[in-house]
Design a protein around this motif. Structure first.
Motif, short mmCIF file in Angstrom:
data_model
loop_
_atom_site.label_atom_id
_atom_site.label_comp_id
_atom_site.label_asym_id
_atom_site.label_seq_id
_atom_site.Cartn_x
_atom_site.Cartn_y
_atom_site.Cartn_z
N VAL A 141 47.02 -19.34 1.96
CA VAL A 141 46.22 -18.59 2.49
C VAL A 141 46.47 -17.48 2.96
O VAL A 141 47.02 -17.41 4.29
N PHE A 142 46.46 -16.27 2.14
CA PHE A 142 47.23 -15.13 2.87
C PHE A 142 46.21 -14.15 3.59
O PHE A 142 45.14 -14.05 3.04
N PRO A 143 46.69 -13.62 4.67
CA PRO A 143 45.67 -12.68 5.50
C PRO A 143 45.21 -11.41 4.70
O PRO A 143 44.31 -10.84 4.71
N VAL A 144 46.14 -10.84 3.73
CA VAL A 144 46.17 -9.62 3.12
C VAL A 144 44.81 -9.60 2.45
O VAL A 144 44.12 -8.93 2.26
N HIS A 145 44.31 -10.94 1.87
CA HIS A 145 43.11 -10.77 1.02
C HIS A 145 41.94 -10.18 1.78
O HIS A 145 40.98 -9.64 1.42
N HIS A 146 41.60 -11.00 3.10
CA HIS A 146 40.58 -10.24 4.04
C HIS A 146 40.83 -8.80 4.16
O HIS A 146 39.94 -8.21 4.47
N GLU A 147 42.18 -8.57 4.71
CA GLU A 147 42.58 -7.15 4.93
C GLU A 147 42.05 -6.14 3.82
O GLU A 147 41.41 -5.01 4.24
N LEU A 148 42.28 -6.45 2.59
CA LEU A 148 42.04 -5.49 1.31
C LEU A 148 40.60 -5.42 1.35
O LEU A 148 40.05 -4.72 0.56
N LEU A 149 39.77 -6.67 1.27
CA LEU A 149 38.40 -6.68 1.18
C LEU A 149 37.51 -5.50 1.82
O LEU A 149 36.67 -5.03 1.49
N SER A 150 38.05 -5.09 3.05
CA SER A 150 37.42 -4.38 4.03
C SER A 150 38.14 -3.12 4.72
O SER A 150 37.42 -2.14 4.85
N LEU A 151 39.31 -3.08 4.98
CA LEU A 151 40.23 -2.11 5.74
C LEU A 151 39.80 -0.87 4.88
O LEU A 151 40.17 -0.60 3.84
N GLY A 152 39.35 0.32 5.71
CA GLY A 152 39.10 1.66 5.34
C GLY A 152 37.93 2.13 4.61
O GLY A 152 37.64 2.95 4.64
N ARG A 153 37.26 0.77 4.53
CA ARG A 153 36.09 0.90 3.94
C ARG A 153 35.02 1.35 5.04
O ARG A 153 34.91 0.97 6.10
N ARG A 154 33.76 2.15 4.66
CA ARG A 154 32.64 2.15 5.51
C ARG A 154 32.27 1.01 5.89
O ARG A 154 32.15 -0.08 4.75
N ALA A 155 31.93 0.57 7.16
CA ALA A 155 31.41 -0.87 7.58
C ALA A 155 30.09 -1.23 6.63
O ALA A 155 30.06 -2.58 6.34
N ALA A 156 29.39 -0.47 6.26
CA ALA A 156 28.25 -0.72 5.59
C ALA A 156 28.60 -1.44 4.10
O ALA A 156 28.08 -2.41 3.51
N ASP A 157 29.62 -0.57 3.62
CA ASP A 157 30.11 -1.08 2.32
C ASP A 157 30.90 -2.29 2.27
O ASP A 157 31.24 -2.92 1.51
N ALA A 158 31.38 -2.93 3.51
CA ALA A 158 32.31 -3.65 3.72
C ALA A 158 31.48 -5.05 3.81
O ALA A 158 31.89 -6.20 3.86
N LEU A 159 30.24 -5.04 4.08
CA LEU A 159 29.34 -6.08 4.35
C LEU A 159 29.36 -7.33 3.34
O LEU A 159 29.43 -8.27 3.53
N PRO A 160 29.19 -6.88 1.90
CA PRO A 160 29.42 -7.98 1.01
C PRO A 160 30.66 -8.65 1.14
O PRO A 160 30.68 -9.79 0.51
N GLY A 161 31.82 -8.19 1.70
CA GLY A 161 33.06 -8.97 1.76
C GLY A 161 33.23 -9.84 2.68
O GLY A 161 34.23 -10.33 2.90
N VAL A 162 32.29 -10.05 3.62
CA VAL A 162 32.50 -10.75 4.87
C VAL A 162 31.31 -11.88 4.88
O VAL A 162 30.56 -11.84 4.27
N THR A 163 31.63 -12.91 5.67
CA THR A 163 30.77 -14.21 5.89
C THR A 163 29.50 -13.60 6.68
O THR A 163 28.60 -13.97 6.15
N GLU A 164 29.74 -12.94 7.82
CA GLU A 164 28.66 -12.53 8.44
C GLU A 164 29.17 -11.38 9.44
O GLU A 164 30.12 -10.79 9.50
N SER A 165 27.93 -10.51 10.01
CA SER A 165 28.27 -9.40 10.78
C SER A 165 27.45 -9.48 12.00
O SER A 165 26.48 -10.03 12.16
N ALA A 166 28.23 -9.22 13.00
CA ALA A 166 27.41 -8.65 14.40
C ALA A 166 27.65 -7.43 14.56
O ALA A 166 27.65 -6.99 15.98
N LEU A 167 27.95 -6.54 13.84
CA LEU A 167 28.22 -5.23 13.95
C LEU A 167 26.76 -4.31 14.32
O LEU A 167 25.82 -4.53 13.47
#
Length: 441
Positions: A141-167
């Motif tokens: 289980v490589f951390p880079v997978h989560h990193e590339l799903l979200s890093l540098g994206r607008r937080a609103a656009d990163a929502l589909p790639g995370v389990t949940e949001s507390a932002l």
């Protein structure tokens, strides 16, 4: 196509870690439309460097993975040209802060930041040589997978790639500046034998990294959660949280920063022989309320045998003592950054180096009495422990004034480097690196 820098700074024999890093790079290009610059910054003696070079040569070739293996001579050559091209003053001092004569956790990562800029990378993804990846059902289980799903994206656009949001909704327009996880296994700071030998003394020692004015209850809470990462529970299923990440929940062995938002704007403190000097940006991201993602692909931490030798023990305890002294200044800066909040960012949502440098420079005027009392308390605790700890207390007693002065000088150096950082990054972008190593076919 965007490029990323997956980096491993090392001063120890770790060909197996390099092979695993190659597997992580292969995972990244298999699942994302990216180029990976796999960067090993090698401070090892020639035999270990040769083993690392061989490990890199044996990685399967891929058109979108480029390995770079730079020893300290190659790093110095690059940095010399960068400092000469920059418009900053004191190039010789800046070179010394970037590649000091001695161990610096912040400086080695700063070199990765500049080299990533030279390679045109949008982000830097750091791993450590005294750690390894977890696996589940035979799958790493490589951390880079989560990193590339979200890093540098607008937080609103990163929502589909995370389990949940507390932002908070007000922060959804900002870019995800950091993605990180923690570690499982041995504590991140090698003082577990103190806890096993004398829990009360362990409390006294660990509580020294808290501000002096904290209540005993608050210090006790800090001791209970310090240096333990995510505990010992193994990975069972993915979970990721979009949030303003608590700095106590991530570790620098398992971290990625977006360049234009964070690590091309502000460097890490370049303090020598000081553990924890590379954690500053985690606090900056938090205090500036930049979005981050906290995931649970935690890395397995372990301690190498070198720290158990007499020389290794004294060296590591010195780094720990200097960490405690550094906190006199960092707590001041962290408190002021928390008060500054959004004003730490410019109109584009990027960290403002001038704001950080000003706080670091202001902290150099703090009274050193608190640090003298820290050394007194550490001396008493280590003499109670006896043995090698008492020997270290003797060493510490002879270096008191020097260590106090070094802690203040270190934060002043950080202010200077932060003021020069944007010029160094700009120069790095136009400074070529040595070519990649020859590959086996």
């Amino acid at each position: 196509m965007r490029s990323i820098c997956l980096t491993l700074p090392t001063n120890r024999h770790c060909p197996d870690t390099i092979a695993a890093l190659g597997e992580e790079a292969a995972h990244a290009v298999a699942h994302f439309d990216i180029d990976v610059h796999l960067l090993v910054l090698d401070s090892c003696p020639p035999p270990e460097r040769a083993a690392h070079a061989e490990a890199l040569r044996r990685l399967p070739a891929h058109p979108r993975i480029t390995p770079h293996h730079l020893d300290e001579a190659a790093q110095r050559d690059f940095l010399t040209r960068v400092t000469a091209r920059s418009t900053t003053a004191k190039p010789a001092l800046l070179l010394d802060l970037m590649l000091p004569d001695g161990l610096s956790y912040g400086a080695c990562t700063n070199r990765a930041f500049l080299i990533a800029a030279a390679l045109g990378c949008e982000s830097v993804h750091r791993r450590d040589s005294d750690s390894r990846y977890q696996s589940l059902a035979g799958r790493t289980v490589f951390p880079v997978h989560h990193e590339l799903l979200s890093l540098g994206r607008r937080a609103a656009d990163a929502l589909p790639g995370v389990t949940e949001s507390a932002l908070p909704d007000a922060l959804l327009g900002r870019r995800v500046a950091m993605v990180g996880g923690s570690f499982v296994g041995e504590p991140s700071v090698d003082i577990g034998r103190i806890r096993d030998a004398d829990p009360e003394t362990y409390h006294d020692v660990v509580s020294l990294w808290a501000p002096e004015h904290w209540s005993q209850a608050r210090k006790r809470e800090l001791v209970e959660e310090s240096f333990l990462g995510a505990g010992t529970e193994p990975f069972t299923a993915d979970h990721s949280l979009l949030t303003v990440v608590d700095p106590m929940r991530v570790d620098m062995c398992n971290i990625a920063f977006h360049g234009d938002t964070v690590c091309e704007r502000v460097p890490l403190p370049p303090a020598r022989d000081t553990i924890g000097s590379d954690y500053f940006l985690i606090h900056l991201v938090h205090d500036a309320r930049l979005p981050g993602v906290l995931h649970n692909r935690h890395i397995v931490n372990y301690h190498t045998g070198e720290r158990r030798t007499d020389h290794g023990f004294l060296a590591y305890q010195t780094r720990f003592a200097k960490f405690l002294l550094s906190m006199r200044y960092f707590h001041f800066v962290y408190d002021r950054m928390a008060e500054a909040g959004d004003t730490l960012l410019d109109e584009h949502g990027r960290a403002r180096p001038s704001a950080v440098a000003a706080l670091a420079r202001e902290s150099t005027g703090l009274d050193t009495g608190e640090n003298l009392r820290r050394l007194d308390a550490l001396d008493r605790a280590y003499r109670r422990l006896g043995g090698r700890y008492a020997d270290f207390a003797d060493l510490l007693a002879g270096r008191r004034e020097r260590l106090i002065d070094e802690a203040r000088a270190d934060i002043a150096d950080f202010a200077l480097l932060t003021e020069a950082w944007e010029g160094l990054v700009a120069a790095a972008r136009t400074t070529p690196l040595p070519g990649p190593p020859e590959r086996h076919r």
